[in-house]
Design a protein around this motif. Structure first.
Motif, PDB file in Angstrom:
ATOM      1  N   ILE A  68      13.818 -76.279  19.300  1.00 34.00           N
ATOM      2  CA  ILE A  68      12.904 -75.716  18.079  1.00 34.00           C
ATOM      3  C   ILE A  68      12.807 -76.888  17.395  1.00 34.00           C
ATOM      4  O   ILE A  68      13.669 -77.877  16.915  1.00 34.00           O
ATOM      5  CB  ILE A  68      13.812 -74.832  17.156  1.00 34.00           C
ATOM      6  N   ASN A  69      11.335 -77.193  17.211  1.00 34.73           N
ATOM      7  CA  ASN A  69      11.102 -78.490  16.591  1.00 34.73           C
ATOM      8  C   ASN A  69       9.922 -78.191  15.255  1.00 34.73           C
ATOM      9  O   ASN A  69       9.325 -77.160  15.368  1.00 34.73           O
ATOM     10  CB  ASN A  69      10.279 -79.319  17.433  1.00 34.73           C
ATOM     11  N   TRP A  70      10.157 -78.802  14.142  1.00 37.72           N
ATOM     12  CA  TRP A  70       9.203 -78.798  13.034  1.00 37.72           C
ATOM     13  C   TRP A  70       9.054 -80.129  12.592  1.00 37.72           C
ATOM     14  O   TRP A  70       9.825 -81.134  12.516  1.00 37.72           O
ATOM     15  CB  TRP A  70       9.822 -77.740  11.986  1.00 37.72           C
ATOM     16  N   LEU A  78       7.940 -74.955  20.151  1.00 37.93           N
ATOM     17  CA  LEU A  78       9.062 -74.884  21.144  1.00 37.93           C
ATOM     18  C   LEU A  78       8.731 -75.721  22.329  1.00 37.93           C
ATOM     19  O   LEU A  78       7.674 -75.986  22.894  1.00 37.93           O
ATOM     20  CB  LEU A  78       9.183 -73.271  21.845  1.00 37.93           C
ATOM     21  N   THR A  79       9.968 -76.677  22.717  1.00 40.71           N
ATOM     22  CA  THR A  79       9.796 -77.142  23.916  1.00 40.71           C
ATOM     23  C   THR A  79      11.290 -77.310  24.602  1.00 40.71           C
ATOM     24  O   THR A  79      12.178 -76.682  24.344  1.00 40.71           O
ATOM     25  CB  THR A  79       9.751 -78.846  23.401  1.00 40.71           C
ATOM     26  N   ASN A  80      11.239 -78.006  25.878  1.00 41.56           N
ATOM     27  CA  ASN A  80      12.140 -77.856  26.520  1.00 41.56           C
ATOM     28  C   ASN A  80      13.120 -76.860  27.053  1.00 41.56           C
ATOM     29  O   ASN A  80      14.103 -76.504  26.726  1.00 41.56           O
ATOM     30  CB  ASN A  80      13.268 -79.090  26.044  1.00 41.56           C
ATOM     31  N   GLN A 104       8.663 -75.969  33.111  1.00 43.56           N
ATOM     32  CA  GLN A 104       7.293 -75.933  32.801  1.00 43.56           C
ATOM     33  C   GLN A 104       6.904 -74.402  32.106  1.00 43.56           C
ATOM     34  O   GLN A 104       7.336 -73.338  32.858  1.00 43.56           O
ATOM     35  CB  GLN A 104       6.132 -76.254  33.817  1.00 43.56           C
ATOM     36  N   ASP A 105       6.333 -74.543  30.766  1.00 41.01           N
ATOM     37  CA  ASP A 105       6.100 -73.203  30.486  1.00 41.01           C
ATOM     38  C   ASP A 105       4.714 -72.648  30.951  1.00 41.01           C
ATOM     39  O   ASP A 105       3.604 -73.455  30.876  1.00 41.01           O
ATOM     40  CB  ASP A 105       5.943 -73.183  28.574  1.00 41.01           C
ATOM     41  N   GLY A 106       4.733 -71.348  31.190  1.00 43.90           N
ATOM     42  CA  GLY A 106       3.434 -70.967  32.023  1.00 43.90           C
ATOM     43  C   GLY A 106       2.400 -70.571  31.028  1.00 43.90           C
ATOM     44  O   GLY A 106       1.135 -70.364  31.493  1.00 43.90           O
ATOM     45  N   TYR A 107       2.458 -70.461  29.819  1.00 45.89           N
ATOM     46  CA  TYR A 107       1.428 -70.103  28.789  1.00 45.89           C
ATOM     47  C   TYR A 107       1.771 -70.966  27.654  1.00 45.89           C
ATOM     48  O   TYR A 107       2.456 -70.450  26.717  1.00 45.89           O
ATOM     49  CB  TYR A 107       1.441 -68.792  28.586  1.00 45.89           C
ATOM     50  N   LEU A 108       1.119 -72.199  27.360  1.00 44.08           N
ATOM     51  CA  LEU A 108       1.460 -72.917  26.262  1.00 44.08           C
ATOM     52  C   LEU A 108       0.996 -72.447  25.015  1.00 44.08           C
ATOM     53  O   LEU A 108       1.259 -72.826  23.741  1.00 44.08           O
ATOM     54  CB  LEU A 108       1.095 -74.313  26.547  1.00 44.08           C
TER      55      LEU A 108
END
Length: 640
Positions: free
Chosen positions: A230-232, A276-278, A284-288
């Protein structure tokens, strides 16, 4: 209403996991087939679904592009349904989902309508399989904290094959509730990995201080999520990252996150980004596009009350305008805190003697038809003036936090010259730059009557339709023309001080918190108008958008109290903390204290020299009326 969330759209092709079988943006046409329904108000047959570029009831714009689909539940009786049917889609036995945007709103769930998503082998609801139910109100599951566009998902049965139709069934649970809006529909293969950031629990308007970054994300893919970051970030500042491990979030499950690093919010206009990452160590996320939320935020030193202006075009000649007369009367009766400010702008078609051409011209493009009204001069808040519709939009608008407030002060009335003098005072809740704000004052008159038939009010509800106000007066029981002998008009616009667009140069481009910006208005009241029935409405206008930022009202009955005679009595100290000494050359005086809304808040008998304690009153401006059997005088007192 404006969109709350702004998402970064990925232009490059989406991972093949998320192959799109069919999409519909509604930018040029409704595109799909639909059922007709019967309008419960007119009895006419019309489309149950339509394409709109600007939505009303509730007010919104498309999520992106030039159009959106609307289930017209505001027009129909309860239990009315209408289907919106896709073209035939061929499925090949993989995992699929329906993904779309829904506009979610804050109004009362008593008006709750809904969208049901189905799949069927024919373009019919008969025998269709329900995939999911979606309601637009923010407190219904899944709950969110603000109005705006949100992602919705409905998974198809695993291994779906053959030709099928996707059906959006609009259902009106109650009659004449809110419309339901959807946009950007996609029927697609479900990605193996898809982490969706569903909410960021931060209002668009907050007070300064330490804030927790929290919300919800969900697993919209077919692979269990075991870890995620989780990033902000505020503007282009430091990126704060928290890694969550040991998770077991399966398909469709939701996780409530609370970031370990708080945000120190300081007063300003800023932008927050959460993403959201990683996922699962870097899969790889299928829907960015659903991975992040970017939200503009106003950080205030303090919250100001929000007073809402509703400017209604009306006319004596308009037989439908009694509905607006009732709406304004009821709104003022049920909202006694002054936060609703209704203005009746008379349009001179026919022989309306209260015609105000300058005001009507100013509202052109906002409130053209009669009767219609507009909230805060926002072209997305044009509302037909019946009480329920006006009240719903008022509730939504009142919940918003304004960046500034405007007050009326130093009001005086000279009965000899009939001149009104008043100061408009503007204060801001934070430092702001690059503003283009103006100030104006509207003069209103209540209890307006006439001596000729031109003051008769036409009434198309006579004998056929109930239109009843809070006192129980039903226009159905009134004649087709209500005679000038009994008709009285309230909230009638009489003058625009500073013009429709307001006075420039009062508010600088760059403003400072807690600094007062003032302008003095003067107006000579015609002898045909009664000062005891005159109200003043101060408007703070954003000249860049034309909208009203905030307002305040000095109610009728207050102006005449501001004619001062300082020879008989002295009041000190002024300003005061609440302990006030009053010296008078007269005896047997009585004291009455009024607030700026004209409400009596204190009274007492006075000696030639008296000390009173009104420190229990809120800070602000008050009128002290000192009277005896021979004379009466008024003084302005500021409590600090």
């Amino acid at each position: 209403m404006k969109k709350i969330y702004f998402f970064i759209l990925i232009i490059s092709s989406i991972n093949s996991q998320s192959q799109v079988l069919l999409s519909q943006s509604f930018d040029t046409a409704i595109g799909w087939t639909y059922n007709s329904v019967v309008n419960g108000q007119t009895g006419a047959t019309e489309a149950g679904w339509i394409r709109q570029t600007i939505g009303t009831n509730p007010n919104c714009s498309p999520y992106v592009g030039n159009g959106m689909a609307c289930f017209m539940s505001h027009n129909v009786l309860g239990n009315t349904i209408a289907g919106l049917y896709s073209p035939s889609i061929t499925f090949s036995g993989l995992n699929y989902r329906v993904r779309f945007k829904m506009f979610r709103i804050t109004t009362n769930t008593i008006l709750s309508n809904e969208i049901n998503v189905y799949i069927n082998s024919t373009n019919s609801l008969t025998g269709a399989t329900l995939l999911g139910t979606f309601k637009p109100f923010i407190n219904e599951s899944p709950s969110v904290n603000e109005s705006g566009w949100y992602d919705c998902y409905a998974n198809l049965p695993a291994g779906t094959t053959g030709s099928k139709y996707i059906i959006f069934r609009g259902k009106a649970n109650v009659g004449f509730g809110d419309n339901v809006y959807i946009d950007e529909v996609s029927i697609e293969q479900t990605p193996l990995v898809d982490a969706s950031l569903d909410t960021f629990n931060m209002s668009s308007n907050i007070l300064s201080g330490s804030k927790t970054i929290s919300g919800k994300f969900s697993n919209r893919g077919t692979t269990t999520i075991n870890s995620i970051n989780i990033n902000w970030q505020e503007n282009n500042g430091t990126i704060n990252t928290q890694t969550l491990t040991g998770l077991n979030i399966t398909t469709g499950q939701t996780y409530n996150y609370s970031h370990s690093v708080n945000w120190n919010a300081v007063p300003q206009q800023t932008t927050m980004r959460v993403w959201l990452t990683n996922i699962n160590g870097g899969v790889q996320d299928g829907y960015l596009p659903n991975n992040e939320i970017i939200k503009p935020i106003n950080v205030f030193y303090e919250y100001f009350p929000h007073n809402i202006v509703y400017e209604e075009i009306t006319g004596t000649w308009c037989g439908y305008c009694p509905k607006g007369i009732v709406a304004l009367k009821d709104m003022h009766h049920y909202n006694t805190d002054g936060s609703f400010i209704g203005i009746a702008v008379h349009k001179g078609q026919g022989s309306d003697p209260m015609n105000f051409p300058e005001y009507v011209t100013g509202l052109t493009g906002l409130s053209d038809a009669v009767p219609t009204g507009v909230f805060n001069r926002n072209n997305q808040l044009i509302v037909y003036p019946n009480y329920s519709a006006v009240n719903l939009s008022y509730i939504d608008e009142k919940a918003k936090k304004p960046v500034a407030k405007i007050n009326l002060s130093n009001t005086t009335w000279n009965s000899a010259t009939r001149q009104i003098t008043v100061d408009a005072q503007v204060l801001f809740a934070m430092n702001l730059s690059n503003l283009n704000y103006r100030v104006a004052v509207v003069v209103l008159e209540d209890n307006v009557s006439g001596t000729s038939s031109s003051y008769n009010q036409f009434n198309y509800y006579s004998g056929n339709t109930d239109v009843t106000d809070w006192e129980g007066i039903n226009w159905r029981n009134l004649p087709s023309q209500v005679s000038f002998n009994t008709m009285r008009y309230d909230y009638v616009a009489r003058a625009l001080l500073g013009g429709f667009n307001g006075v420039s140069g009062v508010i600088p481009n760059n403003v400072v918190f807690n600094t007062s910006y003032n302008h003095t208005f003067t107006h000579t009241l015609p002898t045909t108008q009664n000062v005891n029935k005159i109200s003043l409405v101060a408007l703070l206008l954003d000249n860049a958008t034309g909208q009203i930022v905030n307002a305040s009202k000095l109610v009728s009955g207050t102006l005449a109290l501001s004619e001062f005679n300082n020879n008989s009595s002295k009041i000190y100290p002024n300003p005061s903390s609440g302990i006030v000494t009053i010296e008078s050359i007269n005896e047997n005086n009585t004291l009455e204290v009024y607030d700026v809304m004209g409400k009596k808040v204190f009274s007492s008998n006075l000696e030639p020299t008296s000390t009173i304690d009104i420190s229990f009153l809120q800070k602000g401006i008050y009128i002290l009326k000192i009277s005896n059997e021979y004379s009466s005088e008024s003084h302005k007192l500021i409590l600090k």
